[in-house]
Design an enzyme around this catalytic site. Structure first.
Site, PDB file in Angstrom:
ATOM      1  N   ASP A 405     -45.414 -60.736 -16.046  1.00  0.00           N
ATOM      2  CA  ASP A 405     -45.187 -59.938 -14.839  1.00  0.00           C
ATOM      3  C   ASP A 405     -46.371 -59.010 -14.545  1.00  0.00           C
ATOM      4  O   ASP A 405     -47.168 -58.693 -15.422  1.00  0.00           O
ATOM      5  CB  ASP A 405     -43.918 -59.108 -15.038  1.00  0.00           C
ATOM      6  CG  ASP A 405     -43.226 -58.749 -13.730  1.00  0.00           C
ATOM      7  OD1 ASP A 405     -43.806 -58.984 -12.655  1.00  0.00           O
ATOM      8  OD2 ASP A 405     -42.090 -58.236 -13.795  1.00  0.00           O
ATOM      9  N   GLU A 460     -34.049 -59.955  -6.003  1.00  0.00           N
ATOM     10  CA  GLU A 460     -34.112 -58.666  -6.689  1.00  0.00           C
ATOM     11  C   GLU A 460     -34.331 -57.512  -5.707  1.00  0.00           C
ATOM     12  O   GLU A 460     -33.983 -56.368  -6.006  1.00  0.00           O
ATOM     13  CB  GLU A 460     -35.198 -58.674  -7.752  1.00  0.00           C
ATOM     14  CG  GLU A 460     -36.614 -58.751  -7.215  1.00  0.00           C
ATOM     15  CD  GLU A 460     -37.654 -58.780  -8.332  1.00  0.00           C
ATOM     16  OE1 GLU A 460     -37.289 -59.127  -9.472  1.00  0.00           O
ATOM     17  OE2 GLU A 460     -38.822 -58.458  -8.062  1.00  0.00           O
TER      18      GLU A 460
END
Length: 653
Positions: A405, A460
């Site tokens: 990430d 998300e």
């Protein structure tokens, strides 16, 4: 008389030389025509069915030394060929077997370079080849194209090239896109006669491309500069940097290489964009000899639901008990993986040490006992600083892969880092999910252990925004997904109509119906497909879970039955002997006919998951039924506002 004859011959020869600098090729079906012209530059244009779609485009490269490409080009030779072959996809995100058919024009120039143009039935592409073997810097690349007057774009506008590339698609006239406006890829353009999807593939050791406006119908490329210095940003030094020094060039090269393919998918039928494999076809082929260990599947995911489990006799959170609960849920439902997202490490930079409340080695052992693999989330910055020891440690623990990430850069170093991570993970037989990432650019074909990329405004965002609307969710299959798999993370079970939607970080909800979320498992391509909801809620919605877990994450064949960008989509996909259909609509309720002629002979059982009769007031309302169908059956996908429709079709014995 003799002088007149010589003059005529000279004029004819001169005319021949002039016209010899221009070349035409057509797609195998003849619908797309690409014309290449030479003057002081390399220019080209494209027509579809005789209608000019890209009026003029220019291609070139500017180097610090030796020959620049495409400036005052001198042709040495050219060749035109037709090709037709079959590509077998190791991980079949859309189709297991892909017909790779095209017409290619290859032009070699003085200065040791050439350009390859290809015309496919669904678009065109070009690529520079460097044969100079010269160590030098690339100052810039000329990628410029002009559309007809009145053209528009669904423009994923960026504020900075330091970005996760998670954008909305802004409907803009090209003349309203000024030089200060730029976007990431892929991006879609609309002319009166067709749409064009622009992206890039075979991106290796080179910066990613962005497009900027000019206030006209012309767009130009821009690239992040080569990064000389990046320093930690106060407060988020584990993941965010400030680029303090850049070079005056975009990349370094030693020559003797291929540059990225510039890809233009062109069609007057919106369904083409979802069916197209062009980005994959033009990518570098698989380099792994053994791929048997690469196992796609579904993933029980923790971060979206904030580890919000209930009805248990322990405190839920970042602890061993909670993740054993996740593993038990996955095992009971034959879900292949569980991700340990942010919080399993001692800190986000101490990524070889565990959170004291979590026994990660025990969780991996427990998962193995239950038949569930564990994937570990990790930040790019600390991983990049110590790549091999960290990956080797994770492998020694028994982890099946990593979710990496916060890359949020597209410069040459970052693109090369993606490939290094993919390569080293492949050596260790580990899967890779690039989160906080730019779009897929072909690496997933070369290294099929690369499962997913984010680079999409996904579920998300429900935790902090109201941007994930049904209009957005039926736009991304036609644009972002065309580049490759996307980690949208579907599966929300708290579903609300637009008027009842509210933002909650710890108990997020989705906009649209339950059936809309379920349909994403057929419509959205992701070999590692997330199930984002809390297992405690999934247990209360077991009937929905039972339907979702029947749906594969890779496919043998894909057909788009209905499609209109930003309005609706119906996709049919085949895996083994079963067909799966997923339909989604925007805020407009729709009734779309489903053509089942692809089924072939015989009778079939169709298990349907559709919007319920009261879904306009209670978005979680759904109806399940089983009906008998055949290839001649008349079936309608009836979808409410923000609704969906899915079916699993099995041949009767």
């Amino acid at each position: 008389m003799k002088n007149l004859l010589l003059m005529v011959c000279s004029l004819v020869f001169g005319f021949y030389q002039m016209t010899a600098q221009n070349f035409d090729i057509k797609s195998p079906d003849g619908r797309i025509q690409l014309k290449v012209t030479h003057s002081d530059k390399i220019s080209w244009s494209v027509s579809l069915n005789g209608n000019l779609i890209i009026e003029k485009a220019e291609a070139g490269m500017d180097f610090s030394s030796n020959t620049d490409f495409g400036y005052d080009p001198k042709i040495k030779s050219h060749a035109i060929k037709s090709a037709s072959q079959n590509i077998h996809a190791v991980i079949s995100r859309k189709d297991s077997d892909i017909k790779d058919e095209y017409t290619e024009l290859s032009i070699t120039y003085k200065g040791n370079y050439k350009i390859n143009f290809r015309a496919y039935n669904d678009g065109v592409a070009y690529q520079f080849m460097d044969e100079a073997k010269a160590v030098r810097n690339i100052i810039s690349e000329k990628v410029s194209f002009t559309f007809p007057k009145g053209s528009r774009s669904l423009f994923p506008q960026e504020e900075s090239m330091y970005s996760h590339n998670e954008r909305l698609y802004l409907d803009k006239s090209l003349t309203d896109i000024q030089s200060k406006h730029f976007c990431s890829l892929p991006v879609m353009f609309t002319t009166d006669k067709a749409k064009v999807l622009f992206t890039e593939t075979a991106l290796h050791d080179y910066p990613g491309l962005f497009l900027k406006g000019t206030g006209s119908t012309t767009l130009d490329a821009q690239f992040p500069k080569y990064v000389l210095e990046a320093v930690d940003k106060d407060g988020r030094s584990d993941r965010v940097q400030t680029i303090t020094k850049e070079a005056d060039y975009i990349a370094k090269t030693s020559g003797d290489r291929a540059y990225p393919w510039r890809v233009f998918i062109i069609s007057d039928d919106d369904r083409t964009f979802v069916e197209s494999n062009l980005s994959y076809q033009l990518a570098k082929p698989n380099v792994l000899q053994n791929t048997d260990w690469i196992k796609p599947g579904k993933v029980a995911w923790d971060w979206y639901n904030d580890n919000n489990i209930f009805g248990v006799d322990f405190k839920a959170g970042l602890n061993t008990e909670t993740y054993k609960y996740f593993i038990d849920f996955a095992a009971m439902n034959k879900i292949e993986y569980v991700i340990l997202d942010e919080g399993w490490t001692k800190s986000t930079t101490q990524i070889l040490d565990f959170n004291p409340a979590m026994d990660v080695k025990e969780l991996i052992r427990y998962g193995k006992e239950k038949g569930v693999g564990i994937i570990l989330w990790v930040l790019w910055k600390p991983l990049d600083a110590n790549l091999l020891p960290i990956l080797q440690a994770y492998k020694s623990w028994g982890a099946k892969g990593i979710k990496i990430d916060y890359m949020q850069r597209n410069d040459q170093y970052m693109v090369t880092s993606y490939e290094q991570i993919a390569r080293e993970c492949a050596k260790l037989e580990m899967l890779v999910d690039f989160h906080g990432a730019f779009k897929p650019s072909g690496l997933e074909r070369m290294y099929p252990n690369v499962m997913n990329y984010e680079g999409v405004l996904g579920n998300e965002n429900n935790k902090w925004s109201d941007e994930i609307t049904p209009e957005h969710t039926v736009t991304i299959p036609f644009i972002r997904m065309v580049a490759g798999p996307m980690d949208f993370t579907p599966g929300a079970m708290i579903n609300k109509e637009h008027k009842n939607f509210s933002i909650s970080f710890t108990r997020p909800m989705s906009m649209g119906t339950r059936a809309h979320q379920v349909a994403m498992y057929v419509v959205y391509e992701a070999p590692l497909q997330m199930m984002c909801e809390s297992p405690s809620i999934y247990y209360k919605e077991q009937e929905t879970v039972d339907f979702i877990t029947q749906i594969p994450t890779v496919w043998d064949e894909t057909k788009v039955l209905q499609g209109s960008v930003g309005n609706y989509i119906v996709v049919a996909r085949k895996k083994a002997e079963k067909w799966y259909i997923g339909g989604m609509t925007d805020a407009d309720a729709r009734e779309l006919p489903i053509d089942l002629s692809f089924l072939g002979d015989g009778s079939f059982s169709m298990e349907v998951f559709a919007d319920g009769i009261n879904v306009d007031k209670y978005a979680e309302d759904y109806k399940k039924e089983i009906i008998e169908v055949n290839k001649n059956a008349k079936v309608t996908a009836k979808m409410a506002s923000g609704g969906g429709w899915s079916a699993i079709i099995t041949k009767k014995q």
